[in-house]
Design an enzyme around this catalytic site. Structure first.
Site, mmCIF file in Angstrom:
data_model
loop_
_atom_site.group_PDB
_atom_site.id
_atom_site.type_symbol
_atom_site.label_atom_id
_atom_site.label_comp_id
_atom_site.label_asym_id
_atom_site.label_seq_id
_atom_site.Cartn_x
_atom_site.Cartn_y
_atom_site.Cartn_z
ATOM 1 N N ASP A 97 66.481 49.526 20.508
ATOM 2 C CA ASP A 97 65.804 49.938 21.739
ATOM 3 C C ASP A 97 64.570 50.744 21.316
ATOM 4 O O ASP A 97 64.705 51.793 20.670
ATOM 5 C CB ASP A 97 66.791 50.801 22.532
ATOM 6 C CG ASP A 97 66.191 51.385 23.792
ATOM 7 O OD1 ASP A 97 64.953 51.360 23.971
ATOM 8 O OD2 ASP A 97 66.991 51.896 24.604
ATOM 9 N N SER A 125 55.412 39.724 25.537
ATOM 10 C CA SER A 125 55.325 38.438 26.272
ATOM 11 C C SER A 125 56.545 37.517 26.171
ATOM 12 O O SER A 125 56.569 36.483 26.831
ATOM 13 C CB SER A 125 54.087 37.615 25.871
ATOM 14 O OG SER A 125 52.925 38.111 26.500
ATOM 15 N N THR A 126 57.543 37.866 25.339
ATOM 16 C CA THR A 126 58.638 36.896 25.150
ATOM 17 C C THR A 126 59.825 37.109 26.099
ATOM 18 O O THR A 126 60.847 36.449 25.967
ATOM 19 C CB THR A 126 59.152 36.887 23.691
ATOM 20 O OG1 THR A 126 59.733 38.154 23.390
ATOM 21 C CG2 THR A 126 58.033 36.579 22.722
ATOM 22 N N ASN A 152 52.097 45.136 32.576
ATOM 23 C CA ASN A 152 51.419 44.062 33.321
ATOM 24 C C ASN A 152 50.025 44.548 33.720
ATOM 25 O O ASN A 152 49.729 45.749 33.633
ATOM 26 C CB ASN A 152 52.248 43.648 34.548
ATOM 27 C CG ASN A 152 52.572 44.813 35.446
ATOM 28 O OD1 ASN A 152 51.683 45.533 35.905
ATOM 29 N ND2 ASN A 152 53.862 45.045 35.683
ATOM 30 N N GLY A 201 62.450 44.967 32.004
ATOM 31 C CA GLY A 201 62.360 44.790 30.556
ATOM 32 C C GLY A 201 62.009 46.070 29.824
ATOM 33 O O GLY A 201 62.458 47.165 30.186
ATOM 34 N N ASP A 252 59.244 47.634 29.713
ATOM 35 C CA ASP A 252 58.454 48.544 30.556
ATOM 36 C C ASP A 252 59.359 49.488 31.357
ATOM 37 O O ASP A 252 59.143 50.701 31.393
ATOM 38 C CB ASP A 252 57.578 47.707 31.495
ATOM 39 C CG ASP A 252 56.648 48.574 32.325
ATOM 40 O OD1 ASP A 252 55.545 48.870 31.844
ATOM 41 O OD2 ASP A 252 57.043 48.963 33.442
HETATM 42 P P1 ADP Z 1 56.989 40.577 28.891
HETATM 43 O O1 ADP Z 1 56.774 40.679 30.367
HETATM 44 O O2 ADP Z 1 55.747 40.924 28.078
HETATM 45 O O3 ADP Z 1 57.596 39.266 28.499
HETATM 46 P P2 ADP Z 1 59.599 41.958 28.692
HETATM 47 O O4 ADP Z 1 59.832 43.419 28.743
HETATM 48 O O5 ADP Z 1 60.151 41.112 29.795
HETATM 49 O O6 ADP Z 1 57.999 41.779 28.536
HETATM 50 O O7 ADP Z 1 60.150 41.383 27.324
HETATM 51 C C1 ADP Z 1 59.552 41.589 26.066
HETATM 52 C C2 ADP Z 1 60.626 41.766 25.001
HETATM 53 O O8 ADP Z 1 61.098 43.115 25.055
HETATM 54 C C3 ADP Z 1 61.865 40.896 25.170
HETATM 55 O O9 ADP Z 1 62.248 40.391 23.904
HETATM 56 C C4 ADP Z 1 62.926 41.880 25.693
HETATM 57 O O10 ADP Z 1 64.228 41.486 25.305
HETATM 58 C C5 ADP Z 1 62.510 43.105 24.937
HETATM 59 N N1 ADP Z 1 63.034 44.404 25.417
HETATM 60 C C6 ADP Z 1 63.584 44.748 26.610
HETATM 61 N N2 ADP Z 1 63.959 46.041 26.608
HETATM 62 C C7 ADP Z 1 63.626 46.553 25.376
HETATM 63 C C8 ADP Z 1 63.771 47.815 24.736
HETATM 64 N N3 ADP Z 1 64.320 48.864 25.370
HETATM 65 N N4 ADP Z 1 63.326 47.949 23.446
HETATM 66 C C9 ADP Z 1 62.750 46.924 22.796
HETATM 67 N N5 ADP Z 1 62.587 45.697 23.340
HETATM 68 C C10 ADP Z 1 63.023 45.512 24.614
#
Ligand code: ADP
Length: 184
Positions: free
Chosen positions: A18, A129-130, A32, A40, A42
């Site tokens: 995390d 972005s993934t 965004n 996610g 954010d």
């Molecule tokens: P985007 O809209 O750019 O795709 P997301 O937040 O939906 O951003 O996803 C980007 C990546 O961050 C994904 O691989 C998601 O699993 C990951 N993610 C979500 N929460 C966390 C966290 N607390 N720490 C690190 N990575 C995270």
């Protein structure tokens, strides 16, 4: 002693975890373009960092109306173990022919430049972005790792360590595979 200067190898590391729990000088957020907050990574960053981060983004939004895709804005980091959060806006994946790779690389480059400007040594990135933006992980990993490796091999970088903090094993495995191929 004079003579050949051995370039110091800068570190690029991959972790599973995390990103809000890992100390760095700057933590990068996958934001965004409205800087409006979402799910996610954010959501995790705003929850852990506290409401001050959104207040700063409100001011930035009032001043400049948001942040273009491929770029980033900086705020302080509230309760996070960092000095700054760099809110980078990755591209939504639309099949790969809408300049996605260029825009994604630009996110990483912009954040690294922002770290240089501030003299920061350690910066952490999520896999921009993934998630909700659906960029295929293998492709995104290649863009991300190439952009970071290119920056770290520059003569004049002051950044010493770049961490990718990847949230799940599949994403980590993908980045690890690509990193091995790049032989950085
Ligand atoms: P985007 O809209 O750019 O795709 P997301 O937040 O939906 O951003 O996803 C980007 C990546 O961050 C994904 O691989 C998601 O699993 C990951 N993610 C979500 N929460 C966390 C966290 N607390 N720490 C690190 N990575 C995270």
């Amino acid at each position: 002693m004079h003579g050949t200067r051995i370039p110091q190898r800068k570190r690029l590391r991959l972790l599973i975890g995390d990103i809000t729990r890992v100390a760095a000088d700057a933590i990068v957020n996958a934001a965004n373009s409205r800087l409006a907050g979402g799910g996610g990574v954010d959501g995790a960053i705003h929850r852990a960092g506290g409401p001050g981060i959104m207040r700063e983004l409100d001011e930035i939004r009032a001043r400049q109306g948001g942040c273009p895709t491929g770029s980033a804005v900086a705020t302080s980091a509230g309760n996070l173990p960092a000095q700054f959060v760099f809110h980078a806006v990755g591209p939504v994946y639309r099949g790969g022919r809408a300049r996605e790779a260029e825009l994604l690389a630009s996110c990483y480059r912009t954040c690294l430049e922002m770290a240089e400007e501030r003299g920061l040594k350690k910066i952490s990135f999520p896999s921009i972005s993934t998630g909700a933006y659906r960029y295929p992980v293998d492709e995104a990993a290649e863009v991300a790792l190439r952009a970071v490796a290119a920056h770290l091999t520059r003569e004049n970088t002051r950044v010493e360590e770049v961490l990718f903090v990847l949230f799940d094993k599949a994403t980590y495995d993908s980045y690890a595979r690509v990193l091995k191929q790049l032989e950085y």
